[in-house]
Scaffold this active site. Structure first.
Site, PDB file in Angstrom:
ATOM      1  N   LEU A   7      47.505 111.761  37.723  1.00 24.07           N
ATOM      2  CA  LEU A   7      49.065 111.563  37.614  1.00 24.07           C
ATOM      3  C   LEU A   7      49.882 112.851  37.541  1.00 24.07           C
ATOM      4  O   LEU A   7      49.244 113.656  36.368  1.00 24.07           O
ATOM      5  CB  LEU A   7      49.418 110.346  36.800  1.00 24.07           C
ATOM      6  CG  LEU A   7      48.835 108.887  37.206  1.00 24.07           C
ATOM      7  CD1 LEU A   7      49.002 108.077  35.822  1.00 24.07           C
ATOM      8  CD2 LEU A   7      49.236 108.498  38.361  1.00 24.07           C
ATOM      9  N   ASN A   9      52.350 113.009  35.399  1.00 28.54           N
ATOM     10  CA  ASN A   9      52.703 113.226  34.045  1.00 28.54           C
ATOM     11  C   ASN A   9      51.704 112.749  32.987  1.00 28.54           C
ATOM     12  O   ASN A   9      51.985 112.709  31.896  1.00 28.54           O
ATOM     13  CB  ASN A   9      53.891 112.076  34.066  1.00 28.54           C
ATOM     14  CG  ASN A   9      53.244 110.582  34.322  1.00 28.54           C
ATOM     15  OD1 ASN A   9      52.396 110.529  34.600  1.00 28.54           O
ATOM     16  ND2 ASN A   9      53.949 109.669  33.845  1.00 28.54           N
ATOM     17  N   CYS A  10      50.439 112.993  33.615  1.00 26.97           N
ATOM     18  CA  CYS A  10      49.124 112.866  32.653  1.00 26.97           C
ATOM     19  C   CYS A  10      48.952 114.136  32.137  1.00 26.97           C
ATOM     20  O   CYS A  10      48.706 115.166  32.758  1.00 26.97           O
ATOM     21  CB  CYS A  10      48.118 112.330  33.512  1.00 26.97           C
ATOM     22  SG  CYS A  10      46.581 112.072  32.621  1.00 26.97           S
ATOM     23  N   ASP A  11      48.768 114.161  30.767  1.00 24.94           N
ATOM     24  CA  ASP A  11      48.471 115.276  29.895  1.00 24.94           C
ATOM     25  C   ASP A  11      47.274 116.226  30.505  1.00 24.94           C
ATOM     26  O   ASP A  11      46.921 117.318  30.541  1.00 24.94           O
ATOM     27  CB  ASP A  11      48.668 115.362  28.550  1.00 24.94           C
ATOM     28  CG  ASP A  11      50.075 114.988  27.904  1.00 24.94           C
ATOM     29  OD1 ASP A  11      50.792 115.570  28.840  1.00 24.94           O
ATOM     30  OD2 ASP A  11      50.281 114.370  26.920  1.00 24.94           O
ATOM     31  N   ARG A  14      47.358 117.644  33.813  1.00 28.54           N
ATOM     32  CA  ARG A  14      48.069 119.033  33.499  1.00 28.54           C
ATOM     33  C   ARG A  14      46.988 120.119  33.106  1.00 28.54           C
ATOM     34  O   ARG A  14      47.280 121.304  33.859  1.00 28.54           O
ATOM     35  CB  ARG A  14      49.412 118.819  32.673  1.00 28.54           C
ATOM     36  CG  ARG A  14      50.542 118.005  33.354  1.00 28.54           C
ATOM     37  CD  ARG A  14      51.594 117.856  32.222  1.00 28.54           C
ATOM     38  NE  ARG A  14      52.784 116.922  32.718  1.00 28.54           N
ATOM     39  CZ  ARG A  14      53.516 116.337  31.924  1.00 28.54           C
ATOM     40  NH1 ARG A  14      53.462 116.666  30.731  1.00 28.54           N
ATOM     41  NH2 ARG A  14      54.307 115.616  32.494  1.00 28.54           N
TER      42      ARG A  14
END
Length: 107
Positions: A7, A9-11, A14
């Site tokens: 995803l 927006n998944c840390d 990232r």
């Protein structure tokens, strides 16, 4: 080519993308995971592929949790432990220093 299924927006995803700048992110919510890749991942990782600590999992009733894991992941892609990294025909699950070293050596 390195594909990172996760995803945007998944840390954790990232962090993996930062360490693998040439990797292509495939957003599992928007684009899904090809059935062949998901089947290979489930064969390799089994129930570890399901993130049973997620808010999505906690929101499911017992009937939904009892479904076939591949059907459940197709219906709720955010349930997949992230990231799932494909390097050629090899798959890696999650992100840690050990996983990073394995991915780097597989490239």
């Amino acid at each position: 080519m390195v594909e990172l299924y996760g995803l945007k927006n998944c840390d954790t995803c990232r962090k993996a993308l930062k360490a693998l700048p040439d990797a292509a992110l495939v957003d599992v919510r928007a684009d899904g995971v090809p059935a062949a890749v998901m089947a290979q991942a489930y064969a390799q990782f089994g129930d570890k592929l399901l993130n049973t600590r997620s808010t999505t999992w906690r929101g499911l009733d017992e009937g939904a949790r009892a479904q076939d894991p591949l059907a459940l992941l197709a219906e709720h892609p955010a349930l997949m432990k992230r990231p799932l990294i494909a390097v050629g025909d090899r798959l890696f699950l999650g992100w840690s220093a050990e996983t990073e070293a394995q991915v780097q050596s597989a490239r």
